[in-house]
Scaffold this active site. Sequence first.
Site, short mmCIF file in Angstrom:
data_model
loop_
_atom_site.label_atom_id
_atom_site.label_comp_id
_atom_site.label_asym_id
_atom_site.label_seq_id
_atom_site.Cartn_x
_atom_site.Cartn_y
_atom_site.Cartn_z
N CYS A 79 32.54 32.95 37.06
CA CYS A 79 33.78 32.34 36.59
C CYS A 79 33.49 31.38 35.42
O CYS A 79 33.20 31.83 34.32
CB CYS A 79 34.52 31.66 37.74
SG CYS A 79 36.27 31.33 37.40
N HIS A 183 34.62 36.46 41.89
CA HIS A 183 33.83 35.62 42.79
C HIS A 183 33.14 36.48 43.84
O HIS A 183 33.76 36.85 44.84
CB HIS A 183 34.73 34.58 43.47
CG HIS A 183 35.21 33.53 42.54
ND1 HIS A 183 34.52 32.35 42.33
CD2 HIS A 183 36.30 33.48 41.72
CE1 HIS A 183 35.17 31.62 41.44
NE2 HIS A 183 36.25 32.28 41.05
N GLU A 185 31.06 35.60 46.04
CA GLU A 185 30.98 34.88 47.31
C GLU A 185 32.26 35.00 48.12
O GLU A 185 32.29 34.67 49.31
CB GLU A 185 30.64 33.41 47.06
CG GLU A 185 31.76 32.54 46.54
CD GLU A 185 32.00 32.62 45.05
OE1 GLU A 185 32.81 31.83 44.54
OE2 GLU A 185 31.38 33.49 44.39
#
Length: 211
Positions: A79, A183, A185
């Site tokens: 990001c 993302h 994660e």
Amino acid sequence: MIAIIDYGMGNLRSVEKGFLKVGVDAVVTNSPEVVKKADGVVLPGVGAFKGCMKELTDLNLTDAVLDTIKKGRPYLGICLGLHILFSESVEFGRCRGLDIFKGMVLHFPESELKVPHMGWNELNIKKDGNPLLSGVPDKSYFYFVHSFYVSPEDDSIISTTSDYGIEFTSSIWKDNIFAVQFHPEKSQEAGLKVLRNFGEIVKKHNYLGSK
């Protein structure tokens, strides 16, 4: 060891937990010396471009990031960690980035779609052979949260695009630099695969570097 840079912004613990879940040694740190000694570096982030650059500068981390990239060690930007690689952002007024790649960080144009772009979206693979996406099929879904996107001058670094009113760059790759708009994660099994792949990239680089 992978250093996850702590500059006061981003889902640091989520990224750390993701690496640990796939068996990759990673540590959250704001120490320039730890970053400089790491085998690989991850710069995640959720927030404003200008704030990110200010915190990196105030913590003396800018040179550590540049040193990592210059020495050829694997770098993963997530990001904001993607955005700051570029020349300039228009977020809250123009602000200079690291200028590793020429290009701008732009706001999504006005449309009927809600901004920020938040939720699951698919990747369109544009560049074969990216080891970060090894085993990730075309059209795989990842989780996004962003209002700005990168516009590279050099199309050859674009690894994937995604569509949200416009076709935008959702990941880049050049040499030891890997960066994604989504993302990993937060992207369940596909995201864990990306983190595992980065761990393998770091391991391979460390092994070859010791030969």
